[in-house]
Design a protein around this motif. Structure first.
Motif, PDB file in Angstrom:
ATOM      1  N   GLU A  54       0.831  -1.203   0.000  1.00  0.00           N
ATOM      2  CA  GLU A  54       0.000   0.000   0.000  1.00  0.00           C
ATOM      3  C   GLU A  54       0.868   1.256   0.000  1.00  0.00           C
ATOM      4  N   ALA A  55       1.919   1.254   0.798  1.00  0.00           N
ATOM      5  CA  ALA A  55       2.801   2.424   0.874  1.00  0.00           C
ATOM      6  C   ALA A  55       3.413   2.712  -0.490  1.00  0.00           C
ATOM      7  N   GLU A  56       3.814   1.649  -1.173  1.00  0.00           N
ATOM      8  CA  GLU A  56       4.493   1.870  -2.452  1.00  0.00           C
ATOM      9  C   GLU A  56       3.530   2.234  -3.569  1.00  0.00           C
ATOM     10  N   ARG A  57       2.253   1.955  -3.352  1.00  0.00           N
ATOM     11  CA  ARG A  57       1.256   2.469  -4.304  1.00  0.00           C
ATOM     12  C   ARG A  57       1.093   3.966  -4.122  1.00  0.00           C
ATOM     13  N   GLN A  58       1.249   4.422  -2.900  1.00  0.00           N
ATOM     14  CA  GLN A  58       0.974   5.829  -2.610  1.00  0.00           C
ATOM     15  C   GLN A  58       2.158   6.749  -2.774  1.00  0.00           C
ATOM     16  N   PHE A  59       3.339   6.244  -2.447  1.00  0.00           N
ATOM     17  CA  PHE A  59       4.495   7.137  -2.396  1.00  0.00           C
ATOM     18  C   PHE A  59       5.537   6.767  -3.454  1.00  0.00           C
ATOM     19  N   PRO A  60       6.111   7.779  -4.099  1.00  0.00           N
ATOM     20  CA  PRO A  60       7.133   7.501  -5.113  1.00  0.00           C
ATOM     21  C   PRO A  60       8.429   7.044  -4.445  1.00  0.00           C
ATOM     22  N   ILE A  61       8.922   5.895  -4.852  1.00  0.00           N
ATOM     23  CA  ILE A  61      10.190   5.393  -4.330  1.00  0.00           C
ATOM     24  C   ILE A  61      11.308   6.008  -5.177  1.00  0.00           C
ATOM     25  N   THR A  67      21.894   6.075  -3.834  1.00  0.00           N
ATOM     26  CA  THR A  67      21.253   6.500  -2.579  1.00  0.00           C
ATOM     27  C   THR A  67      20.647   5.304  -1.853  1.00  0.00           C
ATOM     28  N   THR A  68      19.912   4.482  -2.590  1.00  0.00           N
ATOM     29  CA  THR A  68      19.240   3.342  -1.954  1.00  0.00           C
ATOM     30  C   THR A  68      20.262   2.380  -1.350  1.00  0.00           C
ATOM     31  N   ASP A  69      21.308   2.079  -2.105  1.00  0.00           N
ATOM     32  CA  ASP A  69      22.334   1.149  -1.603  1.00  0.00           C
ATOM     33  C   ASP A  69      23.001   1.703  -0.348  1.00  0.00           C
ATOM     34  N   TYR A  70      23.216   3.002  -0.365  1.00  0.00           N
ATOM     35  CA  TYR A  70      23.862   3.617   0.801  1.00  0.00           C
ATOM     36  C   TYR A  70      22.957   3.500   2.038  1.00  0.00           C
ATOM     37  N   LYS A  96      14.102   1.399   1.649  1.00  0.00           N
ATOM     38  CA  LYS A  96      13.875   2.169   0.426  1.00  0.00           C
ATOM     39  C   LYS A  96      13.779   3.642   0.796  1.00  0.00           C
ATOM     40  N   VAL A  97      14.055   4.491  -0.183  1.00  0.00           N
ATOM     41  CA  VAL A  97      13.986   5.931   0.033  1.00  0.00           C
ATOM     42  C   VAL A  97      12.742   6.451  -0.678  1.00  0.00           C
ATOM     43  N   VAL A  98      11.919   7.214   0.054  1.00  0.00           N
ATOM     44  CA  VAL A  98      10.734   7.825  -0.542  1.00  0.00           C
ATOM     45  C   VAL A  98      11.130   9.216  -1.032  1.00  0.00           C
ATOM     46  N   ASN A  99      10.774   9.515  -2.268  1.00  0.00           N
ATOM     47  CA  ASN A  99      11.145  10.807  -2.839  1.00  0.00           C
ATOM     48  C   ASN A  99      10.149  11.885  -2.402  1.00  0.00           C
ATOM     49  N   ASP A 102       9.442  15.994   3.037  1.00  0.00           N
ATOM     50  CA  ASP A 102       9.218  16.169   4.471  1.00  0.00           C
ATOM     51  C   ASP A 102      10.075  15.183   5.272  1.00  0.00           C
ATOM     52  N   ILE A 103      10.316  15.579   6.516  1.00  0.00           N
ATOM     53  CA  ILE A 103      11.195  14.793   7.373  1.00  0.00           C
ATOM     54  C   ILE A 103      10.388  13.659   7.964  1.00  0.00           C
ATOM     55  N   ASN A 104      10.535  12.482   7.398  1.00  0.00           N
ATOM     56  CA  ASN A 104       9.746  11.363   7.895  1.00  0.00           C
ATOM     57  C   ASN A 104      10.461  10.064   7.562  1.00  0.00           C
ATOM     58  N   ALA A 105      10.112   9.046   8.284  1.00  0.00           N
ATOM     59  CA  ALA A 105      10.612   7.695   8.048  1.00  0.00           C
ATOM     60  C   ALA A 105       9.631   6.774   8.741  1.00  0.00           C
ATOM     61  N   PHE A 106       9.450   5.591   8.220  1.00  0.00           N
ATOM     62  CA  PHE A 106       8.629   4.632   8.956  1.00  0.00           C
ATOM     63  C   PHE A 106       9.075   3.216   8.635  1.00  0.00           C
ATOM     64  N   ALA A 107       8.893   2.374   9.624  1.00  0.00           N
ATOM     65  CA  ALA A 107       9.239   0.967   9.458  1.00  0.00           C
ATOM     66  C   ALA A 107       7.986   0.163   9.708  1.00  0.00           C
ATOM     67  N   LEU A 108       7.794  -0.872   8.929  1.00  0.00           N
ATOM     68  CA  LEU A 108       6.584  -1.675   9.033  1.00  0.00           C
ATOM     69  C   LEU A 108       6.913  -2.995   9.712  1.00  0.00           C
ATOM     70  N   PRO A 109       5.909  -3.617  10.323  1.00  0.00           N
ATOM     71  CA  PRO A 109       6.154  -4.878  11.023  1.00  0.00           C
ATOM     72  C   PRO A 109       6.864  -5.880  10.111  1.00  0.00           C
ATOM     73  N   GLY A 110       7.785  -6.616  10.659  1.00  0.00           N
ATOM     74  CA  GLY A 110       8.491  -7.628   9.872  1.00  0.00           C
ATOM     75  C   GLY A 110       9.663  -7.090   9.083  1.00  0.00           C
ATOM     76  N   GLY A 111       9.813  -5.767   8.995  1.00  0.00           N
ATOM     77  CA  GLY A 111      11.056  -5.245   8.429  1.00  0.00           C
ATOM     78  C   GLY A 111      11.063  -4.198   7.338  1.00  0.00           C
ATOM     79  N   PRO A 112      10.021  -4.082   6.477  1.00  0.00           N
ATOM     80  CA  PRO A 112      10.140  -3.059   5.420  1.00  0.00           C
ATOM     81  C   PRO A 112      10.273  -1.660   6.030  1.00  0.00           C
ATOM     82  N   MET A 113      11.255  -0.898   5.534  1.00  0.00           N
ATOM     83  CA  MET A 113      11.470   0.426   6.103  1.00  0.00           C
ATOM     84  C   MET A 113      11.638   1.454   4.988  1.00  0.00           C
ATOM     85  N   TYR A 114      11.071   2.635   5.253  1.00  0.00           N
ATOM     86  CA  TYR A 114      11.096   3.717   4.273  1.00  0.00           C
ATOM     87  C   TYR A 114      11.657   4.966   4.932  1.00  0.00           C
ATOM     88  N   VAL A 115      12.645   5.565   4.268  1.00  0.00           N
ATOM     89  CA  VAL A 115      13.239   6.802   4.771  1.00  0.00           C
ATOM     90  C   VAL A 115      12.955   7.880   3.732  1.00  0.00           C
TER      91      VAL A 115
END
Ligand SMILES: [Zn+2]
Length: 475
Positions: A54-61, A67-70, A96-99, A102-115
């Motif tokens: 759902e997050a990746e449907r909504q937000f541009p990665i 950048t992502t590898d780093y 993954k990095v969200v383009n 705003d200053i935000n980051a979130f991690a989802l249960p089980g491990g997926p994380m977005y900065v």
């Protein structure tokens, strides 16, 4: 009409846990005990998978391998430093990095994380960026999302988000493709202060284990506050200060085995920062959601895509409520009938029903909400008035029109009243009718209906049918 600003459930959890020490200091560094959890590890994983889709449907990665590898390399260094007792080999941490600026980051249960790109750009060095990530990783490792659901169920709240999410209400089925901004709130979970404190302590320990300076975890909260402005508050409000956060983290740091030459500024960080500043500016998350609406993307048409007419009002583009209804069932404890052209969106404390075009990141303009509010009062009148006061605080344009009138809902004695005020979103007077009943377990069940005054006649049947169809299993 917005959701309440603060979940009453979280407030009640705080009350409920008074006297329980979340972190037990043994000798020196804080000994952390993961909260009680009645869910399986595979539930965390399933939940995270659904929410990340759902997050990746909504937000541009951000599509930039360097950048992502780093960011992923910093993430993996932190993951490798999670204390053994909180390592769950079943979890897959990925980054993954969200383009978005705003200053935000979130991690989802089980491990997926977005900065967010904005978070990397705000950090003053790699240590600060790692601090945010270590804090997020700690929530995942301690399984705070499912722990919170465990707790809510154990205090009698059957509207626990997991039952809903795992039942497919949020990200699968009906609401899936159209969850939009309201759905988004479901996985951007607001944590309790107790969990925040745990994530700070474990985050500091992970930082030290990974060769970073735990003080940078403390520092990044100040950096975000200082640079945040209008872009910043979201991450801080999702991760509320448990009190003396800065001092508590720095205090913890003195008991940790911190490298004499911790990782601070790195060439990788500098390189990525300069790449990001050379790219076209990113939009904010709010702009992204608005554009999704315009383009018929993930959020299929919120009210944001309506254009103001000559008099500055929003043109009407919300369909009439269908006279055909469907039964909504939540967590085996509540059911009601809603117009079959309305979607449902669940969050941890509330379910929202609204037609296309009536929802967005400022709440809903047409539709209804149900939920549970934990009350301190055993008196139905007082509990209802307390709830309404809270609602008014979160929706300052509304005023209560009169005192509470008696009503019944699902055979329970309850109260009802109307709130009205001019909505900034529609430019029209909005009518919110609140119905509430105190259940035997002390929880207040509420249903509130929302429509512009000018359209209230079109909604009266639908609302009346909803109220009369509510069936509560009163435990
Ligand atoms: Zn947090």
């Amino acid at each position: 009409m917005k959701r309440k600003i603060k979940s009453t459930l979280i407030v009640s959890l705080l009350v409920w846990t008074v006297g329980v020490l979340p972190n037990i200091a043994v000798g020196q560094q804080t000994r952390i005990v993961a909260p009680k959890n009645r869910y399986k590890l595979s539930d965390d994983i399933k939940l995270g998978k659904q929410a990340s889709a759902e997050a990746e449907r909504q937000f541009p990665i951000l599509n930039d391998a360097i950048t992502t590898d780093y960011v992923a390399s910093v993430g993996q260094r932190l993951v490798a430093a999670i204390p053994r007792e909180f390592q769950h080999p079943e979890f897959t941490y990925r980054f993954k990095v969200v383009n978005a600026n705003d200053i935000n980051a979130f991690a989802l249960p089980g491990g997926p994380m977005y900065v967010n790109r904005g978070m990397i750009q705000a950090a003053r060095n790699e240590g600060e960026m790692a601090g945010v990530m270590a804090h997020e990783i700690s929530h995942v490792a301690l399984r705070h999302a499912t722990a919170q659901a465990t707790k809510q169920s154990s205090i009698g709240n059957q509207l626990g988000m997991l039952g809903m999410i795992l039942g497919g209400a949020i990200v699968g089925g009906q609401a899936g493709a159209q969850a939009g901004a309201i759905g988004a709130q479901a996985w951007m979970l607001k944590y309790s202060r107790e969990y925040e404190s745990q994530a700070d302590m474990l985050g500091a320990q992970i930082m030290a284990n990974a060769g970073y300076d735990p003080h940078d975890l403390a520092n990044v909260f100040q950096t975000i506050e200082a640079q945040g402005g209008s872009r910043g508050p979201q991450w801080l409000s999702d991760h509320p200060n448990p009190g003396n956060r800065y001092d508590a983290i720095n205090h913890e740091a003195q008991y940790l085995n911190v490298s004499s030459n911790p990782i601070k500024m790195t060439s990788g960080f500098e390189r990525v920062k300069s790449r990001l500043s050379g790219m076209a500016p990113a939009r904010s998350s709010a702009e992204i959601q608005r554009d999704n609406g315009r383009n018929g993307g993930g959020n299929q048409g919120g009210y944001e895509n309506q254009s103001p007419t000559a008099n500055g009002r929003y043109s009407r583009s919300v369909d009439y409520p269908s006279s055909r209804t469907r039964t909504y069932t939540g967590g085996n404890w509540v059911s009601l009938r809603i117009p079959d052209n309305w979607q449902d969106f669940s969050t941890s404390s509330q379910v929202t029903f609204a037609p296309a075009g009536a929802y967005g990141n400022q709440g809903i303009t047409h539709g209804a909400m149900i939920g549970i509010s934990r009350s301190n009062s055993r008196d139905a009148y007082q509990a209802t008035q307390d709830y309404i006061n809270e609602l008014l605080q979160g929706n300052s344009y509304l005023r209560q029109r009169g005192s509470l009138l008696r009503t019944t809902m699902s055979g329970l004695q309850g109260y009802t009243t109307q709130l009205t005020g001019r909505s900034d979103v529609t430019g029209d007077t909005e009518i919110v009718t609140v119905y509430a009943a105190l259940m035997r377990n002390g929880d207040l069940f509420y249903l509130e209906t929302v429509s512009p005054q000018s359209e209230s006649a079109d909604y009266s049947n639908a609302f009346r049918n909803m109220v009369s169809s509510v069936r509560l299993v009163d435990r």
